[in-house]
Design a protein around this motif. Sequence first.
Motif, mmCIF file in Angstrom:
data_model
loop_
_atom_site.group_PDB
_atom_site.id
_atom_site.type_symbol
_atom_site.label_atom_id
_atom_site.label_comp_id
_atom_site.label_asym_id
_atom_site.label_seq_id
_atom_site.Cartn_x
_atom_site.Cartn_y
_atom_site.Cartn_z
ATOM 1 N N UNK A 4 0.820 -1.127 -0.276
ATOM 2 C CA UNK A 4 0.152 0.048 0.044
ATOM 3 C C UNK A 4 0.892 1.391 -0.064
ATOM 4 N N UNK A 5 0.686 2.149 -1.101
ATOM 5 C CA UNK A 5 1.746 3.376 -1.315
ATOM 6 C C UNK A 5 0.925 4.481 -0.872
ATOM 7 N N UNK A 6 1.300 5.231 0.123
ATOM 8 C CA UNK A 6 0.629 6.195 0.307
ATOM 9 C C UNK A 6 1.477 7.548 -0.158
ATOM 10 N N UNK A 7 0.815 8.211 -1.273
ATOM 11 C CA UNK A 7 1.873 9.497 -1.939
ATOM 12 C C UNK A 7 1.252 10.688 -1.362
ATOM 13 N N UNK A 8 2.230 11.614 -1.183
ATOM 14 C CA UNK A 8 1.967 12.941 -0.691
ATOM 15 C C UNK A 8 2.332 14.034 -1.334
ATOM 16 N N UNK A 9 2.002 15.292 -0.834
ATOM 17 C CA UNK A 9 2.145 16.338 -1.785
ATOM 18 C C UNK A 9 3.662 16.926 -1.740
ATOM 19 N N UNK A 10 4.474 16.003 -2.206
ATOM 20 C CA UNK A 10 6.009 16.522 -2.428
ATOM 21 C C UNK A 10 6.194 16.578 -4.033
ATOM 22 N N UNK A 11 6.971 17.549 -4.469
ATOM 23 C CA UNK A 11 7.299 17.727 -5.713
ATOM 24 C C UNK A 11 8.076 16.352 -6.278
ATOM 25 N N UNK A 12 8.615 15.371 -5.188
ATOM 26 C CA UNK A 12 9.349 14.067 -5.655
ATOM 27 C C UNK A 12 8.107 13.027 -6.155
ATOM 28 N N UNK A 13 6.957 13.454 -5.950
ATOM 29 C CA UNK A 13 5.819 12.558 -6.072
ATOM 30 C C UNK A 13 5.899 11.821 -7.644
ATOM 31 N N UNK A 14 6.260 12.479 -8.512
ATOM 32 C CA UNK A 14 6.528 11.629 -9.949
ATOM 33 C C UNK A 14 7.377 10.582 -9.791
ATOM 34 N N UNK A 15 8.781 10.589 -8.950
ATOM 35 C CA UNK A 15 9.662 9.799 -8.914
ATOM 36 C C UNK A 15 9.017 8.198 -8.549
ATOM 37 N N UNK A 78 2.880 -0.836 4.376
ATOM 38 C CA UNK A 78 2.533 0.449 3.993
ATOM 39 C C UNK A 78 3.603 1.395 3.822
ATOM 40 N N UNK A 79 3.737 2.057 2.727
ATOM 41 C CA UNK A 79 5.110 2.635 2.265
ATOM 42 C C UNK A 79 4.647 4.030 1.984
ATOM 43 N N UNK A 80 5.042 5.089 2.807
ATOM 44 C CA UNK A 80 4.574 6.500 2.502
ATOM 45 C C UNK A 80 5.708 7.393 1.777
ATOM 46 N N UNK A 81 5.690 7.375 0.580
ATOM 47 C CA UNK A 81 6.753 7.966 -0.292
ATOM 48 C C UNK A 81 6.087 8.579 -1.646
ATOM 49 N N UNK A 113 8.544 5.041 6.104
ATOM 50 C CA UNK A 113 8.365 6.554 5.557
ATOM 51 C C UNK A 113 9.609 6.921 4.570
ATOM 52 N N UNK A 114 9.217 7.405 3.680
ATOM 53 C CA UNK A 114 10.301 7.923 2.714
ATOM 54 C C UNK A 114 10.427 9.517 2.538
ATOM 55 N N UNK A 115 10.787 10.169 3.342
ATOM 56 C CA UNK A 115 10.807 11.717 3.445
ATOM 57 C C UNK A 115 11.395 12.231 2.182
ATOM 58 N N UNK A 116 10.750 13.449 1.917
ATOM 59 C CA UNK A 116 11.471 14.339 0.849
ATOM 60 C C UNK A 116 10.932 15.665 1.060
#
Length: 388
Positions: A4-15, A78-81, A113-116
């Motif tokens: 389960x991949x949680x994508x948040x509002x970072x410019x890196x989201x496309x990666x 769960x991966x938040x990235x 969690x994979x912070x950016x």
Amino acid sequence: MNILLGITGSIAAYKVLGLIRQRTRRGDQVKTILTRSAQHFTTALSCQTLTGCEVYMEQFVLSQGIKHLALSAWADILVVAPATANIIGKAACGIADDLLSTTIVSFPKPVLFVPAMDTGMWENSIVQRNVRSLREAGYRVLEPASGALASGKTGRGRFPEVELIDRAIDVVNKGLESLEGRNVLITGGRTEEDIDPVRVVTNRSSGTMARELLYAVVARSGNARCIMGPTSITIPEGLDVIQVRTARDMLKEMKQHVPWCDCLIMAAAVGDYTPLKKAAHKVHERTLSLRLEKNADILKTLLPYKQHRYFIGFSLEDQQAVARARKKLRDKGLDCIVLNGRAAIGQDVMQARLLRATGAVQSLGKISKRNYAHHILDMYLRYGIGRT
Ligand SMILES: Cc1cc2nc3c(=O)[nH]c(=O)nc-3n(C[C@H](O)[C@H](O)[C@H](O)COP(=O)(O)O)c2cc1C
């Protein structure tokens, strides 16, 4: 594996789309949750196309049961990235005010969690405190990389390479022990010794083992530093890598960096010999004789620095292998030595034996260098930690 991949509002989201592609190609199932902010940076359409699954965005629109509970039950991890400062703060405080944060709070299995974010945000003391809180609560947090940031600045906060996140997911899913707070110094690649300004004496070591060790330490949240000779592989940006060329350069850098480490893994194939004379100009003679002299033995030279540190060596032997490896282990004061054969050069798999100073020998049969790197780190955690 169900991710389960949680994508948040970072410019890196496309990666993160690259990560979805990599995991689904390998047979994993991926489902995505996009926060409202994330929808400005990547599209539900891209996520749906790459995952082949519905994309979850709204908490209060029921499709199949209660979404955060159904997704928690379905996923193995769960991966938040990328993870924004905002989601890190919310998760650290147990706030559950949208689908992703509510899923995090209700998720009973491993979370990564994979912070950016920009360096200023990453270094903010409140963000750092939140990261510590997450770790203390048992969540895994992958350290961001250093390098060029979207703001045009350079610093820590960069979204790590997909390869690294991919490995961190496996580490967390397998429950491998964390190396948090441990400094691991790795050497890798080959060295070059000059014959003249354009020609060198070298060997065929590719640097693959060192790269796998480097990835493995970072994926296990340790501090990794690598002193790397010339290689045939690429090392992603943002990792702490010091490039060297000759055996002499390697020794010089090691003297500087060994005091920093708790564990040294000497995977470099350091040239044993160097030409006695290096020609000042390109040699054109019809025949060329080289007289070589032995280079300094790096590990022996570093013995005074060993003290409480755990030292792991590598030995590539094709004759009287065990006897030679044992001699190296003794002469160089190592804690253990990995004995491998010629077949391992440049390959992703190896068949090695691990000899410990106590006399114990362990053989794992044919194994990927990726898994062997973790085996070596497990060895350090098991036998080296009490002393560092
Ligand atoms: C262009 C732009 C880029 C942003 N990049 C990041 C980022 O990389 N990391 C971060 O923590 N916040 C970043 N933000 C701020 C977040 O989008 C903002 O804090 C948002 O509330 C996060 O919401 P979420 O965590 O629910 O996705 C960025 C904002 C903008 C406008």
